[in-house]
Design a protein around this motif. Sequence first.
Motif, PDB file in Angstrom:
ATOM      1  N   ALA A  36      32.646 -32.499  -3.505  1.00  0.00           N
ATOM      2  CA  ALA A  36      33.851 -33.221  -3.935  1.00  0.00           C
ATOM      3  C   ALA A  36      33.744 -34.705  -3.606  1.00  0.00           C
ATOM      4  O   ALA A  36      34.059 -35.567  -4.434  1.00  0.00           O
ATOM      5  CB  ALA A  36      35.085 -32.612  -3.282  1.00  0.00           C
ATOM      6  N   VAL A  37      33.282 -35.012  -2.402  1.00  0.00           N
ATOM      7  CA  VAL A  37      33.126 -36.410  -1.994  1.00  0.00           C
ATOM      8  C   VAL A  37      32.073 -37.106  -2.859  1.00  0.00           C
ATOM      9  O   VAL A  37      32.283 -38.226  -3.335  1.00  0.00           O
ATOM     10  CB  VAL A  37      32.761 -36.507  -0.502  1.00  0.00           C
ATOM     11  CG1 VAL A  37      32.358 -37.914  -0.124  1.00  0.00           C
ATOM     12  CG2 VAL A  37      33.912 -36.028   0.362  1.00  0.00           C
ATOM     13  N   LEU A  38      30.960 -36.439  -3.066  1.00  0.00           N
ATOM     14  CA  LEU A  38      29.875 -37.042  -3.839  1.00  0.00           C
ATOM     15  C   LEU A  38      30.246 -37.223  -5.312  1.00  0.00           C
ATOM     16  O   LEU A  38      29.891 -38.228  -5.927  1.00  0.00           O
ATOM     17  CB  LEU A  38      28.597 -36.220  -3.694  1.00  0.00           C
ATOM     18  CG  LEU A  38      27.980 -36.233  -2.294  1.00  0.00           C
ATOM     19  CD1 LEU A  38      26.874 -35.194  -2.187  1.00  0.00           C
ATOM     20  CD2 LEU A  38      27.467 -37.609  -1.936  1.00  0.00           C
ATOM     21  N   PHE A  39      30.972 -36.252  -5.886  1.00  0.00           N
ATOM     22  CA  PHE A  39      31.428 -36.412  -7.268  1.00  0.00           C
ATOM     23  C   PHE A  39      32.407 -37.583  -7.363  1.00  0.00           C
ATOM     24  O   PHE A  39      32.381 -38.345  -8.319  1.00  0.00           O
ATOM     25  CB  PHE A  39      32.085 -35.137  -7.800  1.00  0.00           C
ATOM     26  CG  PHE A  39      31.115 -34.138  -8.365  1.00  0.00           C
ATOM     27  CD1 PHE A  39      30.210 -34.491  -9.354  1.00  0.00           C
ATOM     28  CD2 PHE A  39      31.114 -32.828  -7.912  1.00  0.00           C
ATOM     29  CE1 PHE A  39      29.325 -33.565  -9.885  1.00  0.00           C
ATOM     30  CE2 PHE A  39      30.225 -31.895  -8.427  1.00  0.00           C
ATOM     31  CZ  PHE A  39      29.330 -32.268  -9.412  1.00  0.00           C
ATOM     32  N   GLN A  93      37.388 -35.454 -11.264  1.00  0.00           N
ATOM     33  CA  GLN A  93      38.507 -34.741 -11.885  1.00  0.00           C
ATOM     34  C   GLN A  93      38.060 -33.389 -12.423  1.00  0.00           C
ATOM     35  O   GLN A  93      38.756 -32.397 -12.282  1.00  0.00           O
ATOM     36  CB  GLN A  93      39.119 -35.580 -13.015  1.00  0.00           C
ATOM     37  CG  GLN A  93      40.046 -36.650 -12.537  1.00  0.00           C
ATOM     38  CD  GLN A  93      41.192 -36.086 -11.720  1.00  0.00           C
ATOM     39  OE1 GLN A  93      41.257 -36.326 -10.529  1.00  0.00           O
ATOM     40  NE2 GLN A  93      42.061 -35.346 -12.325  1.00  0.00           N
ATOM     41  N   TRP A  94      36.894 -33.353 -13.048  1.00  0.00           N
ATOM     42  CA  TRP A  94      36.365 -32.086 -13.558  1.00  0.00           C
ATOM     43  C   TRP A  94      36.134 -31.108 -12.412  1.00  0.00           C
ATOM     44  O   TRP A  94      36.508 -29.944 -12.500  1.00  0.00           O
ATOM     45  CB  TRP A  94      35.051 -32.335 -14.304  1.00  0.00           C
ATOM     46  CG  TRP A  94      34.295 -31.062 -14.532  1.00  0.00           C
ATOM     47  CD1 TRP A  94      34.528 -30.134 -15.492  1.00  0.00           C
ATOM     48  CD2 TRP A  94      33.216 -30.562 -13.738  1.00  0.00           C
ATOM     49  NE1 TRP A  94      33.644 -29.081 -15.358  1.00  0.00           N
ATOM     50  CE2 TRP A  94      32.832 -29.314 -14.271  1.00  0.00           C
ATOM     51  CE3 TRP A  94      32.543 -31.043 -12.624  1.00  0.00           C
ATOM     52  CZ2 TRP A  94      31.813 -28.554 -13.737  1.00  0.00           C
ATOM     53  CZ3 TRP A  94      31.523 -30.289 -12.093  1.00  0.00           C
ATOM     54  CH2 TRP A  94      31.161 -29.054 -12.647  1.00  0.00           C
ATOM     55  N   PHE A  95      35.527 -31.588 -11.324  1.00  0.00           N
ATOM     56  CA  PHE A  95      35.187 -30.704 -10.210  1.00  0.00           C
ATOM     57  C   PHE A  95      36.431 -30.103  -9.566  1.00  0.00           C
ATOM     58  O   PHE A  95      36.455 -28.920  -9.256  1.00  0.00           O
ATOM     59  CB  PHE A  95      34.354 -31.451  -9.173  1.00  0.00           C
ATOM     60  CG  PHE A  95      33.909 -30.583  -8.029  1.00  0.00           C
ATOM     61  CD1 PHE A  95      32.968 -29.588  -8.233  1.00  0.00           C
ATOM     62  CD2 PHE A  95      34.431 -30.752  -6.760  1.00  0.00           C
ATOM     63  CE1 PHE A  95      32.547 -28.771  -7.191  1.00  0.00           C
ATOM     64  CE2 PHE A  95      34.024 -29.943  -5.718  1.00  0.00           C
ATOM     65  CZ  PHE A  95      33.081 -28.953  -5.936  1.00  0.00           C
ATOM     66  N   VAL A  96      37.469 -30.898  -9.365  1.00  0.00           N
ATOM     67  CA  VAL A  96      38.674 -30.362  -8.722  1.00  0.00           C
ATOM     68  C   VAL A  96      39.437 -29.406  -9.632  1.00  0.00           C
ATOM     69  O   VAL A  96      40.310 -28.681  -9.172  1.00  0.00           O
ATOM     70  CB  VAL A  96      39.610 -31.468  -8.179  1.00  0.00           C
ATOM     71  CG1 VAL A  96      38.932 -32.273  -7.107  1.00  0.00           C
ATOM     72  CG2 VAL A  96      40.144 -32.335  -9.283  1.00  0.00           C
ATOM     73  N   GLN A  97      39.099 -29.367 -10.903  1.00  0.00           N
ATOM     74  CA  GLN A  97      39.733 -28.433 -11.831  1.00  0.00           C
ATOM     75  C   GLN A  97      38.968 -27.102 -11.946  1.00  0.00           C
ATOM     76  O   GLN A  97      39.477 -26.167 -12.539  1.00  0.00           O
ATOM     77  CB  GLN A  97      39.826 -29.069 -13.215  1.00  0.00           C
ATOM     78  CG  GLN A  97      40.518 -30.401 -13.220  1.00  0.00           C
ATOM     79  CD  GLN A  97      41.949 -30.322 -13.640  1.00  0.00           C
ATOM     80  OE1 GLN A  97      42.289 -29.492 -14.459  1.00  0.00           O
ATOM     81  NE2 GLN A  97      42.774 -31.174 -13.091  1.00  0.00           N
TER      82      GLN A  97
END
Length: 119
Positions: free
Chosen positions: A35-38, A47-51
């Motif tokens: 999450a941090v790296l994205f 935004q994509w990753f947290v979804q």
Amino acid sequence: MKIIYFILACISSALGAIGVLLPVLPTTPFLLLAAVLFAKSSKRLHQWFVQTKLYQKHLDSFVRNREMTLQTKVRLLSFASIMILLAIYFTNSLHLQIFLLLLMFIKYYYFIVHIKTIR
């Protein structure tokens, strides 16, 4: 530099996904790192990753409310403790062994006192 963050984020999220299937590999730290790296690589990728379902299931409650399931806590603490105990066993420095033991106790204190356990 953003491409390096992206590559590391992909590796970290892959390790987190593998950790879902393998009980010896922790999921949460790898997904937090991803999450941090994205976020550092691209706002759109973050935004994509947290979804994703992976993030929603394993990290969302931790990030929003500082809470984890008991199973997540146990898996995370077990893996980290095994790694620290291996380091203690293989080092010859008494000072380093004491430091690692102290680090392990601080880790347990933090997880027990500061992170709420949910069902």
